[in-house]
Scaffold this active site. Structure first.
Site, PDB file in Angstrom:
ATOM      1  CE  LYS A 157       0.790  -2.375   2.432  1.00 37.53           C
ATOM      2  NZ  LYS A 157      -0.500  -2.053   3.005  1.00 37.53           N
ATOM      3  CD  GLU A 232      10.352  10.082  -4.494  1.00 40.42           C
ATOM      4  OE1 GLU A 232      10.830  10.904  -3.683  1.00 40.42           O
ATOM      5  OE2 GLU A 232      10.640  10.093  -5.696  1.00 40.42           O
ATOM      6  CB  CYS A 266       7.521  13.659   2.058  1.00 41.56           C
ATOM      7  SG  CYS A 266       6.695  12.107   2.294  1.00 41.56           S
ATOM      8  CD  GLU A 366       9.108  13.494   7.541  1.00 36.63           C
ATOM      9  OE1 GLU A 366       9.507  12.323   7.691  1.00 36.63           O
ATOM     10  OE2 GLU A 366       8.626  13.916   6.471  1.00 36.63           O
TER      11      GLU A 366
END
Ligand code: SIN
Length: 463
Positions: A157, A232, A266, A366
């Site tokens: 997906k 991840e 990331c 983040e």
């Protein structure tokens, strides 16, 4: 009525395409197809699987420009970065095509003359992947390629913001001769598809790249059927510049790691931790280099920084900058925005913040945007303490020419990926992944195929 998904260009807000979401029944059917075809695909010999993957990679290279344009259109990143992403994706397919031929078992020296002990590897089964919008092609390739190489069937997906490039990648896999039921995609709302994937008895492994909260919920939901998981997840990368570092190299590499994909990566540096004796010089040089970067539509020649993916991402970045400034940070570059909510585009000029302190939100969360916050340290032990004071452990960078400092940092930083005088450690032939709440498992390298394999042990008696 089938639900539709509008894919927009984040640089202009224009709708590029409307696609149909798969219904729950269609998704279940595709899962069943992937499960049923597993027997046939896992029996295709490894060399043939490798040749098919190589053909896929060739096809992708032949369509490099088309795919890069699609990535820039739906994700917004500069065209040269999108071209790089297509080749980065091919590197994963090429690497795992070779790894398909190196899935070895072993024999174990026996403890009884009448016994023989043998270990074999076999594919886990149907793998379901959920991939992100920031690297829509590469993150899909680095999951699909090891799965197919191992003999697993695969269903993905893609992110609803950027489904088009992933869909085209999979069409090219079919054109290369990989059977349709071996590699499939579905479109739909993340939570709906996620629940169908995790609850399906056909799916034996979930692989996900995205946020830590979503990753945790996928892990929780996968527990019911005890699926394999590779995660991840988020990062909050520190970048340490030691007293003896080559400042120009550190500035150049900070620019490339911090501003790649407009900071929406990331492994982007999120906390720049510089020795107090060089903090001003480093900040001035970083601000000067940052001011040279061009922000704009990724299709325009010379663009370095594209748009932010959506309003939510934009608001978070703005909040981080404004919170830091309110609490005393100094703006050395940027803090300029160009956005239009009505039209649906959001740009943030690359920003450098000086004198950042621990109570500022940007030091804990983040940002996922083009903001470089600089803080300072006195001793290398203090730098390590600041760097490790996060639940994340994906990537960390450090700049030093002293082998003792470098060795100390290598041994004490709790991160899965380290760059020593290097802002770009990612490579298909090296393991990528995080410690702590940044994830489980590794992608790429020798480690990248193992999570798609089961270990079977055979003990033969009565010999
Ligand atoms: C990511 O942001 O998750 C991917 C970056 C990379 O592969 O270097």
């Amino acid at each position: 009525m089938a639900e539709t998904i509008q894919v927009t260009n984040p640089a202009t807000g224009e709708v590029i395409k409307e696609i149909q979401a798969d219904s729950k029944e269609e998704i279940k059917q595709k899962l069943e197809n992937g499960h049923k075809f597993f027997k046939e695909w896992s029996n295709v010999n490894a060399h043939k699987r490798a040749r098919l993957l190589q053909k896929w990679s060739q096809k992708v290279r032949q369509h490099k420009d088309e795919l890069a344009e699609l990535i820039t259109k739906e994700n917004g990143k500069p065209l040269k970065e999108a071209q790089g992403e297509v080749l980065y994706s091919c590197a994963y397919i090429d690497w795992f095509a070779e790894e398909a031929k190196r899935i070895y078992g072993r024999t174990i020296p026996t403890h009884m003359e009448s016994k023989r002990l043998i270990v074999t590897k076999e594919p886990v089964g149907l793998v379901a992947a959920i991939t992100p919008w920031n690297f829509p092609a590469a993150m899909m390739a680095r999951k699909a390629a090891p799965a197919l190489a191992a003999g697993c069937t695969f269903i993905v997906k893609p992110a609803s913001e950027t489904p088009l490039s992933g869909m085209r990648f999979i069409e090219l896999a079919h054109e290369a001769g990989i059977p349709e039921d071996a590699v499939q995609y579905v479109n739909g709302r993340g939570s709906v598809v996620g629940d169908l994937f995790t609850s399906s008895e056909y799916v034996r492994k979930i692989t996900f790249t995205g946020s830590t909260p979503v990753g945790k919920s996928l892990i929780r939901n996968s527990a019911e059927t005890v699926k394999h998981v590779t995660m991840e997840l988020g990062g909050h990368a520190p970048l340490i510049v030691a007293e003896d570092a080559d400042i120009d190299l550190a500035v150049e590499q900070t620019i490339s790691t911090k501003f790649r994909n407009s900071g929406q990566t990331c492994v982007c540096a999120n906390r720049i931790i510089v020795h107090e004796s060089i903090a001003d010089e480093f900040a001035d040089k970083l601000a000067e280099a940052t001011n040279k970067l061009k922000t704009g539509n990724g299709f325009e020649e010379g663009t370095d920084i594209g748009p932010i993916i959506n309003e939510q991402g934009f608001e978070k970045i703005k909040e981080h900058i404004e919170d830091a400034v309110e609490k005393g940070a100094e703006v050395a570059a940027g803090q300029e925005y160009d956005s239009d909510k009505e039209k649906g585009y959001f740009f943030v000029k690359p920003t450098v913040l000086k004198n950042v302190t621990p109570e500022m939100t940007i030091m804990h969360e983040e940002t996922f945007g083009p903001v470089a916050p600089i803080t300072s340290f006195q001793s290398i032990e203090e730098a390590v303490e600041i760097a490790n004071s996060t639940p994340y452990g994906l990537a960390a960078y450090f700049f030093t020419n002293d082998y003792r400092t470098g060795t100390f940092l290598h041994e004490n930083l709790k991160f899965g990926i380290l760059g020593w005088n290097d802002g770009g450690p990612s490579a298909a032939h090296a393991p990528f992944g995080g410690m702590k709440e940044s994830g489980l498992g590794r992608e790429g390298g020798l480690e990248g195929i193992e999570p798609y394999l089961e270990t079977k042990y055979l003990s033969i008696g009565g010999y």
